[in-house]
Structures are given as C-alpha cells and as structure tokens.
Design a protein around this motif. Structure first.
Motif, mmCIF file in Angstrom:
data_model
loop_
_atom_site.group_PDB
_atom_site.id
_atom_site.type_symbol
_atom_site.label_atom_id
_atom_site.label_comp_id
_atom_site.label_asym_id
_atom_site.label_seq_id
_atom_site.Cartn_x
_atom_site.Cartn_y
_atom_site.Cartn_z
ATOM 1 N N ILE A 1 0.851 -1.185 0.000
ATOM 2 C CA ILE A 1 0.000 0.000 0.000
ATOM 3 C C ILE A 1 0.889 1.238 0.000
ATOM 4 N N ASP A 2 0.673 2.116 -0.967
ATOM 5 C CA ASP A 2 1.370 3.396 -1.020
ATOM 6 C C ASP A 2 0.389 4.482 -0.586
ATOM 7 N N ASN A 3 0.751 5.200 0.471
ATOM 8 C CA ASN A 3 -0.116 6.248 1.011
ATOM 9 C C ASN A 3 0.091 7.577 0.273
ATOM 10 N N ASN A 4 -0.009 7.523 -1.056
ATOM 11 C CA ASN A 4 0.080 8.715 -1.905
ATOM 12 C C ASN A 4 1.441 9.402 -1.796
ATOM 13 N N ASN B 1 -5.486 7.777 -2.733
ATOM 14 C CA ASN B 1 -5.531 9.144 -3.256
ATOM 15 C C ASN B 1 -5.039 10.171 -2.246
ATOM 16 N N GLU B 2 -4.964 9.752 -0.979
ATOM 17 C CA GLU B 2 -4.437 10.619 0.073
ATOM 18 C C GLU B 2 -3.770 9.741 1.118
ATOM 19 N N ASN B 3 -2.932 10.341 1.943
ATOM 20 C CA ASN B 3 -2.286 9.596 3.007
ATOM 21 C C ASN B 3 -3.320 9.342 4.098
ATOM 22 N N SER B 4 -3.748 8.105 4.182
ATOM 23 C CA SER B 4 -4.797 7.739 5.137
ATOM 24 C C SER B 4 -4.245 7.182 6.434
ATOM 25 N N VAL C 1 -1.246 4.659 8.659
ATOM 26 C CA VAL C 1 -0.854 3.252 8.722
ATOM 27 C C VAL C 1 -2.013 2.343 9.124
ATOM 28 N N VAL C 2 -2.767 2.727 10.120
ATOM 29 C CA VAL C 2 -3.843 1.862 10.620
ATOM 30 C C VAL C 2 -4.876 1.607 9.525
ATOM 31 N N TYR C 3 -5.286 2.637 8.814
ATOM 32 C CA TYR C 3 -6.250 2.461 7.731
ATOM 33 C C TYR C 3 -5.673 1.527 6.665
ATOM 34 N N SER C 4 -4.412 1.740 6.339
ATOM 35 C CA SER C 4 -3.766 0.903 5.308
ATOM 36 C C SER C 4 -3.719 -0.561 5.705
ATOM 37 N N ILE C 5 -3.365 -0.822 6.950
ATOM 38 C CA ILE C 5 -3.311 -2.212 7.420
ATOM 39 C C ILE C 5 -4.714 -2.830 7.401
ATOM 40 N N ASN C 6 -5.710 -2.078 7.844
ATOM 41 C CA ASN C 6 -7.073 -2.586 7.835
ATOM 42 C C ASN C 6 -7.585 -2.817 6.417
#
Length: 77
Positions: A36-39, A65-68, A70-75
């Motif tokens: 996952i790349d956080n933009n 599309n935006e830096n969400s 780490v927690v959002y990315s893992i979920n």
C-alpha cells in the motif's frame, strides 16, 4: 496450507522502500505480499509498479488518493 499475508505500507522514503522490498523478495519464504502506497510524492509508486510483475508473491499494489495513515492501510489489506 494458506500462506501468510504481509502488509507493506509505505509513504515516500523510496530508498528505504526499495531496500526493504529487495531483502523481503530475496527470501524463499511463501507469503502473499500486499503493498500500500499512502500517496507518496517521491516516485515510490513508480518504483512499486516497476516490480509488480517481478515476483508472483506480490498480490496487490494499491495507491491511495491521500495519506490515510498506517492503521487504515493495514485494515484495508
């Protein structure tokens, strides 16, 4: 047996990302890799796309599309 899932979250830091993924993909371990790349704004995503087909353990490369965070990315994974 189902292989373990690895979530690799990145945001900028292209050099560190490339180095860590290189070492991870040099292993012979069986896993599913979800990246996952956080933009990122430093060509990290371009690098990720360039390695996408290099290893069949890479199951997904996603760019938000935006830096969400780490927690959002893992979920997400």
């Amino acid at each position: 047996m189902i292989p373990p899932k690895i979530s690799f979250i990145c945001w900028n830091r292209l050099g560190l990302t490339a180095r860590n993924l290189k070492y991870l993909l040099e292993t012979k371990d069986d896993f599913e890799l979800h990246i996952i790349d956080n933009n990122s704004s430093d060509n990290t995503f371009d690098y990720l796309k360039s390695i996408e087909k290099s290893d069949n353990r890479i199951k997904e490369i996603k760019r938000f599309n935006e830096n969400s965070g780490v927690v959002y990315s893992i979920n997400y994974v």
